[in-house]
Write a protein that holds these residues in place. Structure first.
Motif, PDB file in Angstrom:
ATOM      1  N   LEU A  35       0.833  -1.210   0.000  1.00 20.37           N
ATOM      2  CA  LEU A  35       0.000   0.000   0.000  1.00 20.37           C
ATOM      3  C   LEU A  35       0.865   1.257   0.000  1.00 20.37           C
ATOM      4  CD1 LEU A  35      -2.901   0.994   0.070  1.00 20.37           C
ATOM      5  CD2 LEU A  35      -2.794   0.971   2.566  1.00 20.37           C
ATOM      6  N   THR A  36       1.985   1.210   0.713  1.00 16.57           N
ATOM      7  CA  THR A  36       2.902   2.355   0.722  1.00 16.57           C
ATOM      8  C   THR A  36       3.459   2.619  -0.670  1.00 16.57           C
ATOM      9  OG1 THR A  36       3.513   1.915   3.030  1.00 16.57           O
ATOM     10  CG2 THR A  36       5.004   3.287   1.748  1.00 16.57           C
ATOM     11  N   LEU A  37       3.824   1.549  -1.370  1.00 15.81           N
ATOM     12  CA  LEU A  37       4.339   1.697  -2.727  1.00 15.81           C
ATOM     13  C   LEU A  37       3.264   2.244  -3.677  1.00 15.81           C
ATOM     14  CD1 LEU A  37       6.409  -1.607  -3.021  1.00 15.81           C
ATOM     15  CD2 LEU A  37       7.286   0.727  -2.677  1.00 15.81           C
ATOM     16  N   ILE A  38       2.014   1.804  -3.484  1.00 14.89           N
ATOM     17  CA  ILE A  38       0.923   2.272  -4.348  1.00 14.89           C
ATOM     18  C   ILE A  38       0.621   3.747  -4.103  1.00 14.89           C
ATOM     19  CG2 ILE A  38      -1.541   2.020  -4.834  1.00 14.89           C
ATOM     20  CD1 ILE A  38      -1.207  -0.981  -4.251  1.00 14.89           C
ATOM     21  N   LEU A  39       0.626   4.147  -2.828  1.00 13.41           N
ATOM     22  CA  LEU A  39       0.276   5.528  -2.483  1.00 13.41           C
ATOM     23  C   LEU A  39       1.455   6.483  -2.607  1.00 13.41           C
ATOM     24  CD1 LEU A  39      -2.007   4.985   0.647  1.00 13.41           C
ATOM     25  CD2 LEU A  39      -2.700   5.485  -1.699  1.00 13.41           C
ATOM     26  N   TRP A  40       2.634   5.951  -2.871  1.00 15.24           N
ATOM     27  CA  TRP A  40       3.827   6.798  -2.945  1.00 15.24           C
ATOM     28  C   TRP A  40       3.668   7.831  -4.082  1.00 15.24           C
ATOM     29  CZ3 TRP A  40       7.774   6.750   0.488  1.00 15.24           C
ATOM     30  CH2 TRP A  40       8.898   7.514   0.189  1.00 15.24           C
ATOM     31  N   GLY A  41       3.816   9.071  -3.743  1.00 14.38           N
ATOM     32  CA  GLY A  41       3.674  10.139  -4.718  1.00 14.38           C
ATOM     33  C   GLY A  41       2.260  10.659  -4.836  1.00 14.38           C
ATOM     34  N   ARG A  42       1.284   9.925  -4.309  1.00 10.77           N
ATOM     35  CA  ARG A  42      -0.114  10.367  -4.359  1.00 10.77           C
ATOM     36  C   ARG A  42      -0.511  11.143  -3.109  1.00 10.77           C
ATOM     37  NH1 ARG A  42      -3.402   6.998  -7.990  1.00 10.77           N
ATOM     38  NH2 ARG A  42      -2.041   5.526  -9.085  1.00 10.77           N
ATOM     39  N   VAL A  43       0.170  10.841  -1.998  1.00 14.28           N
ATOM     40  CA  VAL A  43      -0.122  11.503  -0.726  1.00 14.28           C
ATOM     41  C   VAL A  43       1.181  12.026  -0.142  1.00 14.28           C
ATOM     42  CG1 VAL A  43      -2.134  10.040  -0.271  1.00 14.28           C
ATOM     43  CG2 VAL A  43       0.097   9.354   0.588  1.00 14.28           C
ATOM     44  N   SER A  44       1.074  12.692   0.988  1.00 12.26           N
ATOM     45  CA  SER A  44       2.260  13.244   1.644  1.00 12.26           C
ATOM     46  C   SER A  44       3.235  12.121   2.007  1.00 12.26           C
ATOM     47  CB  SER A  44       1.849  14.006   2.905  1.00 12.26           C
ATOM     48  OG  SER A  44       2.989  14.355   3.666  1.00 12.26           O
ATOM     49  N   THR A  45       4.464  12.249   1.539  1.00 13.49           N
ATOM     50  CA  THR A  45       5.470  11.212   1.791  1.00 13.49           C
ATOM     51  C   THR A  45       5.783  11.093   3.278  1.00 13.49           C
ATOM     52  OG1 THR A  45       6.482  11.667  -0.364  1.00 13.49           O
ATOM     53  CG2 THR A  45       7.796  10.435   1.221  1.00 13.49           C
ATOM     54  N   LEU A 103      -5.837   9.084   5.047  1.00 15.15           N
ATOM     55  CA  LEU A 103      -4.697   9.624   4.305  1.00 15.15           C
ATOM     56  C   LEU A 103      -4.845   9.410   2.796  1.00 15.15           C
ATOM     57  CD1 LEU A 103      -1.863  10.922   4.593  1.00 15.15           C
ATOM     58  CD2 LEU A 103      -0.931   8.600   4.728  1.00 15.15           C
ATOM     59  N   GLY A 104      -5.359   8.240   2.425  1.00 14.74           N
ATOM     60  CA  GLY A 104      -5.438   7.922   1.008  1.00 14.74           C
ATOM     61  C   GLY A 104      -6.741   8.312   0.342  1.00 14.74           C
ATOM     62  N   PHE A 105      -7.691   8.837   1.113  1.00 15.18           N
ATOM     63  CA  PHE A 105      -8.994   9.212   0.543  1.00 15.18           C
ATOM     64  C   PHE A 105      -8.879  10.601  -0.081  1.00 15.18           C
ATOM     65  CE2 PHE A 105     -13.480  10.118   0.319  1.00 15.18           C
ATOM     66  CZ  PHE A 105     -14.026   8.870   0.064  1.00 15.18           C
ATOM     67  N   SER A 106      -8.571  10.625  -1.353  1.00 15.11           N
ATOM     68  CA  SER A 106      -8.352  11.895  -2.054  1.00 15.11           C
ATOM     69  C   SER A 106      -9.433  12.100  -3.126  1.00 15.11           C
ATOM     70  CB  SER A 106      -6.963  11.903  -2.699  1.00 15.11           C
ATOM     71  OG  SER A 106      -6.869  10.858  -3.663  1.00 15.11           O
ATOM     72  N   ASP A 107      -9.215  13.103  -3.950  1.00 17.11           N
ATOM     73  CA  ASP A 107     -10.164  13.377  -5.031  1.00 17.11           C
ATOM     74  C   ASP A 107     -10.064  12.352  -6.157  1.00 17.11           C
ATOM     75  OD1 ASP A 107     -11.093  15.588  -3.691  1.00 17.11           O
ATOM     76  OD2 ASP A 107      -9.636  16.944  -4.619  1.00 17.11           O
ATOM     77  N   ASP A 108      -8.968  11.631  -6.178  1.00 16.78           N
ATOM     78  CA  ASP A 108      -8.779  10.609  -7.208  1.00 16.78           C
ATOM     79  C   ASP A 108      -9.727   9.449  -6.954  1.00 16.78           C
ATOM     80  OD1 ASP A 108      -7.935   8.954  -9.186  1.00 16.78           O
ATOM     81  OD2 ASP A 108      -5.937   8.583  -8.353  1.00 16.78           O
ATOM     82  N   ILE A 109     -10.605   9.160  -7.923  1.00 15.99           N
ATOM     83  CA  ILE A 109     -11.604   8.109  -7.761  1.00 15.99           C
ATOM     84  C   ILE A 109     -10.956   6.742  -7.570  1.00 15.99           C
ATOM     85  CG2 ILE A 109     -11.799   7.841 -10.259  1.00 15.99           C
ATOM     86  CD1 ILE A 109     -14.553   7.297  -7.604  1.00 15.99           C
ATOM     87  N   TRP A 110      -9.831   6.523  -8.271  1.00 14.35           N
ATOM     88  CA  TRP A 110      -9.173   5.219  -8.159  1.00 14.35           C
ATOM     89  C   TRP A 110      -8.554   5.032  -6.776  1.00 14.35           C
ATOM     90  CZ3 TRP A 110     -10.746   2.063 -11.621  1.00 14.35           C
ATOM     91  CH2 TRP A 110     -11.083   2.514 -12.894  1.00 14.35           C
ATOM     92  N   THR A 111      -8.022   6.087  -6.221  1.00 14.63           N
ATOM     93  CA  THR A 111      -7.459   5.999  -4.866  1.00 14.63           C
ATOM     94  C   THR A 111      -8.558   5.740  -3.845  1.00 14.63           C
ATOM     95  OG1 THR A 111      -5.720   7.562  -5.522  1.00 14.63           O
ATOM     96  CG2 THR A 111      -6.006   7.156  -3.177  1.00 14.63           C
ATOM     97  N   ARG A 112      -9.701   6.388  -4.018  1.00 11.93           N
ATOM     98  CA  ARG A 112     -10.822   6.159  -3.109  1.00 11.93           C
ATOM     99  C   ARG A 112     -11.307   4.712  -3.202  1.00 11.93           C
ATOM    100  NH1 ARG A 112     -12.808  11.294  -4.909  1.00 11.93           N
ATOM    101  NH2 ARG A 112     -14.554  10.318  -5.995  1.00 11.93           N
ATOM    102  N   MET A 113     -11.413   4.189  -4.416  1.00 10.59           N
ATOM    103  CA  MET A 113     -11.836   2.797  -4.587  1.00 10.59           C
ATOM    104  C   MET A 113     -10.818   1.833  -3.976  1.00 10.59           C
ATOM    105  SD  MET A 113     -14.803   2.785  -5.885  1.00 10.59           S
ATOM    106  CE  MET A 113     -15.041   4.279  -4.887  1.00 10.59           C
TER     107      MET A 113
END
Length: 260
Positions: A35-45, A103-113
């Protein structure tokens, strides 16, 4: 069900809890890494790394708890002591999952899913691990589930509200399934220990019966010996009586012959 069987069931449930925890810790650490690798760069490091190391510390603490219990003397294995500490460590991990959902619930629909799938996966994977103690499962799965449902509702979008309702229904059905499995586990353990207790009683009765049988056989042998001795003595008496009778008869005949 007597108190002894209840204690055996509780101990067996605790052993099952700690046995499953070994595999659960590895799974949690792998999931956190992915999950850290997936969210890397999408949320605050910085926040993501803080969360990752926090989860890693939680896994280490739970692993230390497993090792501590394994090495603890049998007399120190208070069941409630170990259950409480495991539940606390598991609850902290559940809170950690809820934090990453935020942390990962952003405006990006794919990240929310992805966050939604994460919560569903957490609940599904925790069932076989924590089924022996449903309270631990609730404290582990409810924080991320409640968090993701609240976040979906706060979005105000019609589709996401429907998704939140679907997750709520899924959670209810999942918890109902968990309690059914838990009751089946309790019934299975109860039957197992009751059968063991019955087998132990039967073994005791068998030993008592064998001891009684040996005692009776000894008494029979003794009575037979006594009977043989009595028969032998009676035979000797009959011989003596016959000999005495013969002697008396001869004496009588000799006396009659002399009187003539």
């Amino acid at each position: 069900m007597n108190r002894e069987i209840q204690q055996k069931i509780l101990l067996e449930r605790t052993d099952l809890l700690y046995k499953n925890a070994q595999h659960s810790n590895v799974t949690v650490l792998i999931a956190c890494t992915l999950l850290t690798l997936i969210l890397w760069g999408r949320v605050s490091t910085e926040l993501l790394l803080a969360w990752y190391f926090g989860m890693a510390i939680g896994v280490i603490l739970r692993t230390g708890l497993i090792v501590w219990r394994h090495r603890a003397p049998h007399t120190q294995r208070d069941i409630k002591f170990w259950v409480r500490r495991y539940v606390i460590a598991t609850t902290l991990l559940g809170v950690g999952w809820s934090l990453v959902a935020i942390l990962g619930f952003s405006d990006d629909i794919w990240t929310r899913m992805l966050m939604v799938l994460l919560v569903v996966a957490i609940m599904s994977a925790s069932v076989p691990v924590l089924v022996s103690f449903p309270c631990a499962l609730q404290l582990y799965a409810l924080p991320p589930m409640v968090t993701i449902i609240a976040l979906l509702i706060l979005q105000g979008d019609h589709n996401e509200i429907l998704l939140a309702v679907a997750l709520f229904i899924y959670a209810i059905l999942m918890f109902r399934t968990i309690y059914n499995l838990h009751n089946m586990l309790l019934e299975s353990l109860q039957m197992r220990f009751q059968n063991q207790e019955l087998a132990e009683k039967l073994n005791v009765e068998k030993v008592n019966a064998e001891t009684l049988n040996k005692t009776l056989q000894g008494e029979i042998v003794k009575r037979r010996l006594v009977q043989k001795e009595l028969e032998s003595h009676q035979h000797d008496l009959e011989i003596q009586v016959s000999e005495r009778t013969a002697e008396l008869t001869q004496s009588k005949e000799a006396a009659e012959a002399g009187s003539r």
